[in-house]
Structure formats: C-alpha cells, structure tokens
Design a protein around this motif. Structure first.
Motif, PDB file in Angstrom:
ATOM      1  N   VAL A 387      -0.003   9.651   5.281  1.00 33.96           N
ATOM      2  CA  VAL A 387      -0.641   9.589   6.597  1.00 33.96           C
ATOM      3  C   VAL A 387      -2.139   9.816   6.467  1.00 33.96           C
ATOM      4  N   ASN A 388      -2.532  10.714   5.590  1.00 35.72           N
ATOM      5  CA  ASN A 388      -3.964  10.959   5.378  1.00 35.72           C
ATOM      6  C   ASN A 388      -4.659   9.685   4.887  1.00 35.72           C
ATOM      7  N   GLU A 389      -4.025   8.965   3.946  1.00 35.69           N
ATOM      8  CA  GLU A 389      -4.604   7.716   3.446  1.00 35.69           C
ATOM      9  C   GLU A 389      -4.739   6.690   4.563  1.00 35.69           C
ATOM     10  N   LEU A 390      -3.730   6.608   5.411  1.00 38.30           N
ATOM     11  CA  LEU A 390      -3.772   5.648   6.515  1.00 38.30           C
ATOM     12  C   LEU A 390      -4.879   5.995   7.506  1.00 38.30           C
ATOM     13  N   THR A 419      10.818   6.769  11.099  1.00 38.53           N
ATOM     14  CA  THR A 419       9.737   5.789  11.011  1.00 38.53           C
ATOM     15  C   THR A 419       8.448   6.434  11.502  1.00 38.53           C
ATOM     16  N   ILE A 420       7.437   6.390  10.654  1.00 35.68           N
ATOM     17  CA  ILE A 420       6.127   6.938  10.982  1.00 35.68           C
ATOM     18  C   ILE A 420       5.127   5.790  10.956  1.00 35.68           C
ATOM     19  N   SER A 421       4.323   5.697  12.005  1.00 42.78           N
ATOM     20  CA  SER A 421       3.364   4.585  12.090  1.00 42.78           C
ATOM     21  C   SER A 421       1.986   5.098  12.479  1.00 42.78           C
ATOM     22  N   VAL A 422       0.971   4.411  11.952  1.00 52.87           N
ATOM     23  CA  VAL A 422      -0.423   4.667  12.307  1.00 52.87           C
ATOM     24  C   VAL A 422      -1.004   3.342  12.801  1.00 52.87           C
ATOM     25  N   ALA A 423      -1.395   3.312  14.077  1.00 51.35           N
ATOM     26  CA  ALA A 423      -1.904   2.075  14.686  1.00 51.35           C
ATOM     27  C   ALA A 423      -3.303   2.312  15.227  1.00 51.35           C
ATOM     28  N   LYS A 455      10.592   1.941   3.034  1.00 54.42           N
ATOM     29  CA  LYS A 455      10.034   0.605   3.208  1.00 54.42           C
ATOM     30  C   LYS A 455       8.709   0.700   3.956  1.00 54.42           C
ATOM     31  N   LEU A 456       7.761  -0.168   3.560  1.00 55.80           N
ATOM     32  CA  LEU A 456       6.424  -0.195   4.155  1.00 55.80           C
ATOM     33  C   LEU A 456       6.214  -1.522   4.879  1.00 55.80           C
ATOM     34  N   LYS A 457       5.639  -1.454   6.056  1.00 57.16           N
ATOM     35  CA  LYS A 457       5.359  -2.665   6.833  1.00 57.16           C
ATOM     36  C   LYS A 457       3.938  -2.587   7.375  1.00 57.16           C
ATOM     37  N   ILE A 458       3.157  -3.674   7.124  1.00 60.71           N
ATOM     38  CA  ILE A 458       1.764  -3.729   7.575  1.00 60.71           C
ATOM     39  C   ILE A 458       1.568  -4.975   8.429  1.00 60.71           C
ATOM     40  N   SER A 459       0.997  -4.793   9.590  1.00 59.28           N
ATOM     41  CA  SER A 459       0.665  -5.931  10.457  1.00 59.28           C
ATOM     42  C   SER A 459      -0.754  -5.745  10.980  1.00 59.28           C
ATOM     43  N   SER A 460      -1.527  -6.828  11.004  1.00 59.11           N
ATOM     44  CA  SER A 460      -2.924  -6.722  11.438  1.00 59.11           C
ATOM     45  C   SER A 460      -3.399  -8.040  12.025  1.00 59.11           C
ATOM     46  N   ASP A 461      -4.182  -7.942  13.089  1.00 58.14           N
ATOM     47  CA  ASP A 461      -4.846  -9.105  13.676  1.00 58.14           C
ATOM     48  C   ASP A 461      -6.122  -8.618  14.337  1.00 58.14           C
ATOM     49  N   VAL A 467       0.361   0.174  10.556  1.00 60.22           N
ATOM     50  CA  VAL A 467       1.052   0.398   9.288  1.00 60.22           C
ATOM     51  C   VAL A 467       2.195   1.373   9.567  1.00 60.22           C
ATOM     52  N   ALA A 468       3.390   0.971   9.199  1.00 62.20           N
ATOM     53  CA  ALA A 468       4.574   1.824   9.431  1.00 62.20           C
ATOM     54  C   ALA A 468       5.383   1.940   8.147  1.00 62.20           C
TER      55      ALA A 468
END
Length: 473
Positions: A387-390, A419-423, A455-461, A467-468
């Motif tokens: 989480v710190n990196e995100l 599930t932990i996410s940083v948006a 599992k890692l999931k990244i979405s960006s626009d 990132v979750a």
C-alpha cells in the motif's frame, strides 16, 4: 524469641505486628498444659524457596524429644510434611497426618494455622511418635477389600449421572456422611502422593484432604441450603501451592456420600503463562524493531538533507517511505496482544505516517476499510509495504505540481477473499509504457504473488488509476 524474630525477618517480609502474633503464639504454647509431652514447633513459609522454615521449637517437658539435633532454622519440605503446607495454603487444621522429620523419622502431626487478621502467617505443629496402632490404621486390612470390591464401586458410580461419569479420568474421592474418605481412584492416590501425603489416604477426613480451603461441615450445609439435587454439580477453580485445579462436588443424597472430582489443570495454566510470556516478548521485539527502524529513518533523512541532486533525494525518499511503512506496522504490532491485526487500524496508521513524510497538502486521502478484517502479523507487514508503494506512486506520478487530487483506499472481504485497492483521480498512464524495471512496481508484483499468493489488477485511463490486489484470508 530473638531467634524467631531474626529468622522471620530473614525468610519473609512480615511486619512487626505479624511477628508479634507469632511471639504471642509462643507464649500460648509454653502455657498450654496439654503440650507438655510433645515437641511443638512454629513454621513459616520461606519466601525464597517456597518451602517452610522452622522458627521455633519447644521440646517436651515430660519425656524425651523426638529430635537429637537442632532443627530451628532448617527447612520443612512439602514432600515430607504435607500437613504444614495444607494448613498454610488452606487455613484449615491438619489433624492426624503422617510426616517425615528432618532426621528421617516417621511421626504424627497435628497442625493448626496461625492467623493475622485473615492471613495465615504460620502454623503450630504438635508432633508425637507414631505407634503401631496408628500405622495399622493406615494399613487397614480392609483397605484392599475397598479397592477390590468392584461390585460396590460399580453400584456407587452407577447411581451417578453423566456429569460425574464423564470425569472418571480425573481424581475421584468419595466421603461418607461423617466426612471420612472411603473410596479413591488411582489418579487421586497419585495426586495426593505428589502433594507430599505419606501413606494411604483412605480413612482420612475431608478437612485433611481439602485443597480448596472448604471444610466438610460448610459443604454439607451449602448443599442442604440450596436443596441441591443429586444431578447438580458444583464447580470451582483454585490454586494450591504451585498447582492449579478444577474441582467438582456432588452430594449423593441416597447414600449420604460426598463425591469430589479434581481435575489437574496445572499444565494448561503453565502453557497459558508461557504463551503470555512469549506474547510479551514478541511485543517487546516489535517495539525495538520499530525504534531501530525509526533510527535508520533519522539517519537517512540526515543523509538526504546533505544531497544536492533532486533525483538522489527522491530515490532516498522512496527508501525512507518504505522503511516508514514497515516501522508504522511494527508500531501497531508492539501495542497488541494477539497475533491478528486489524487491517483498518494498520492502514490508517500507515496513511497518517505517509502524510507526515510526503507533501500531500493538495491531496486528500479517503479510507474505507471493513473494520472486521483481521490479518496475521506476518502478512500485515507485506500489505503495508504494498500500500505504501501504491500511495507513493500516486504522489509521484498521478498529479502534476500543485494539482489537487483524491486518493481512495478501500478494503473489503467477500467469501474470505480480501481485496485492497488504491484509486486516484489523476492523469492516468498507458499500461504498455510502464517500465518493467520500476522498483516500486517490481516490489508490488513480487509481494502480491510470492508473499500473499494473490492476484494484482491495474486499470488506468485519463480519469485516473486503480490498482487492486486480492488474496485469500
């Protein structure tokens, strides 16, 4: 008198009024005509060895002493004089128990507690030589018959309910209506032997064998007062010397017998104490790790201030941020007792420290983490680093200089999958253009896959990046 005072002060922390009570007992012993034919002693507990020590001896005025040498100042051991410790521990007199002297002689003891207010501070011991008649009472010819009378035993326990029969692996003592022990199983015999009782305990009365400080009369009155049925068992936990027991008592009204079941839970208590001790040690280790990491952070900050290159300063700041993430987690671990850590508490503390370390005046961090999620201490450190990196990536890349923005930190659990996410609502980036050599992304991918097995999931626009990562809890 002076010798008693000196010994008591040496082996205990008694106050002067307590010592005065012992001195008064000496006068009572010397003036008691019935003691003229006996060796009479006063023992107190030795606070150092947890045994007892002899602080006074009055030899018989009529006849010969049982002792050839001086015993004042010597120890009385539990395995040799069980009645002494029974009286010290329970406050009950011990009448008619066998003991072995410091000169290895078998004797007969009557032991009476000496009390200061409600505290047992010592015991008066009246000793006499053991006669053949007394020996025979402990080797009664019908003792074997009591053990071998299988039909009577089955008949007795056949009348008891499951609350008792389920406990047959425990010590079982059966007392008649006069309070005399008439039946004991093997476990009970071994228990009392381990407590120092000498000879056969069959025939001894309840008060001599009571380990929880109750006497036979009070037990009977209690059962009669509450009109207890034969199916109701009274349960109690207590400590006797260095042992811990759970005791159950049942009054069999048909036979006017009191059944006592004693479960030795000493090993369980020791294991619990060991766990607590280890838990305290682990908390202390976590506290020291946190302090050491903060010392490292201080040294790196000093080094950072001496650097002139912005690139080097930023790189060093990334290292400081990672160490701070670990330190904040250990700070939380040092304050808790259990091995499990509340995820919300850990991440909220991380965010607080992250804000202090980074310039986030224009960035709002919102946390929404399920308060019921708990994570083991090993993985909570890994999660904090990820989480710190995100968060660091968002601060470094999502927003241009002085641009306002929002970071949403979320944590949910569904069917035991966390599930932990940083948006963020920053400018976003092209996933195919991200450098595979990026240290931050390398750490994230490696920790999610290898340490969390997740599992890692990244979405960006253009509207932002999310990132979750998910893992089985």
């Amino acid at each position: 008198m002076e010798e008693l005072t000196e010994l008591v002060q040496k082996y205990s922390n008694f106050t002067q009024p307590m010592i005065d009570s012992l001195l008064t007992e000496i006068k009572n012993i010397q003036n008691n005509y019935s003691y003229r034919k006996f060796d009479v002693f006063i023992d107190v507990r030795n606070d150092y060895s947890h045994q007892a020590v002899v602080v006074y001896h009055k030899p018989p005025q009529v006849g010969v002493s049982l002792y050839q040498h001086k015993v004042v100042g010597k120890e009385a051991l539990q395995e040799n004089e069980p009645g002494v410790f029974h009286a010290l521990e329970t406050g009950l007199p011990s009448i008619g128990l066998l003991a072995e002297t410091q000169e290895n002689r078998l004797i007969h003891q009557r032991i009476y507690p000496i009390k200061f207010n409600d505290l047992v501070i010592g015991v008066t011991i009246v000793e006499s030589d053991i006669s053949n008649n007394i020996l025979n009472s402990f080797r009664a010819k019908d003792t074997l018959e009591r053990y071998n009378d299988v039909s009577a035993t089955i008949q007795l326990f056949g009348r008891l309910d499951l609350a008792v029969t389920d406990q047959l692996v425990d010590s079982i003592l059966v007392f008649d209506k006069l309070g005399n022990l008439v039946l004991a199983n093997k476990t009970a015999l071994e228990l009392y032997k381990g407590l120092g009782y000498i000879g056969n305990i069959i025939g001894l009365d309840y008060n001599n064998l009571s380990l929880d400080g109750t006497n036979f009369k009070s037990i009977l009155n209690h059962f009669l007062k509450v009109k207890v049925s034969k199916n109701l068992v009274e349960k109690k936990e207590f400590q006797y010397l260095d042992h811990y027991f759970t005791i159950r008592k049942l009054l069999n009204q048909e036979n006017q017998q009191l059944i006592v079941l004693i479960q030795n839970v000493t090993e369980i208590k020791h294991k619990e104490a060991e766990i607590i001790s280890k838990s305290v040690a682990i908390r202390e280790v976590n506290h020291r790790v946190k302090n050491n990491l903060q010392s490292v952070i201080s040294l790196l900050r000093i080094q950072q201030r001496r650097l002139e290159s912005p690139e080097l300063k930023q790189a060093l700041n990334g290292s400081i941020s990672r160490i701070m993430a670990i330190a904040s987690t250990y700070e939380l671990l040092a304050k808790q007792v259990s091995d499990d850590t509340n995820l919300a508490s850990a991440l909220n503390l991380l965010v607080s420290h992250f804000k202090q370390l980074n310039d986030t005046q224009n960035i709002t961090v919102k946390s929404q983490i399920d308060s019921t999620i708990v994570i083991d201490s090993d993985r909570i450190v890994t999660i904090s680093i990820i989480v710190n990196e995100l968060l660091q990536n968002v601060v470094d890349h999502a927003f241009s200089h002085d641009q306002a923005g929002t970071i949403k930190l979320m944590g949910i659990i569904d069917h035991n999958i966390v599930t932990i996410s940083v948006a963020d609502d920053g400018s976003g980036f092209a996933l195919d253009q991200v450098s595979t050599s990026s240290l931050g992304l390398t750490i994230i991918r490696s920790y999610v896959a290898d340490k969390l097995k997740g599992k890692l999931k990244i979405s960006s626009d253009s509207t932002g990046t999310t990132v979750a990562f998910s893992f089985n809890n």
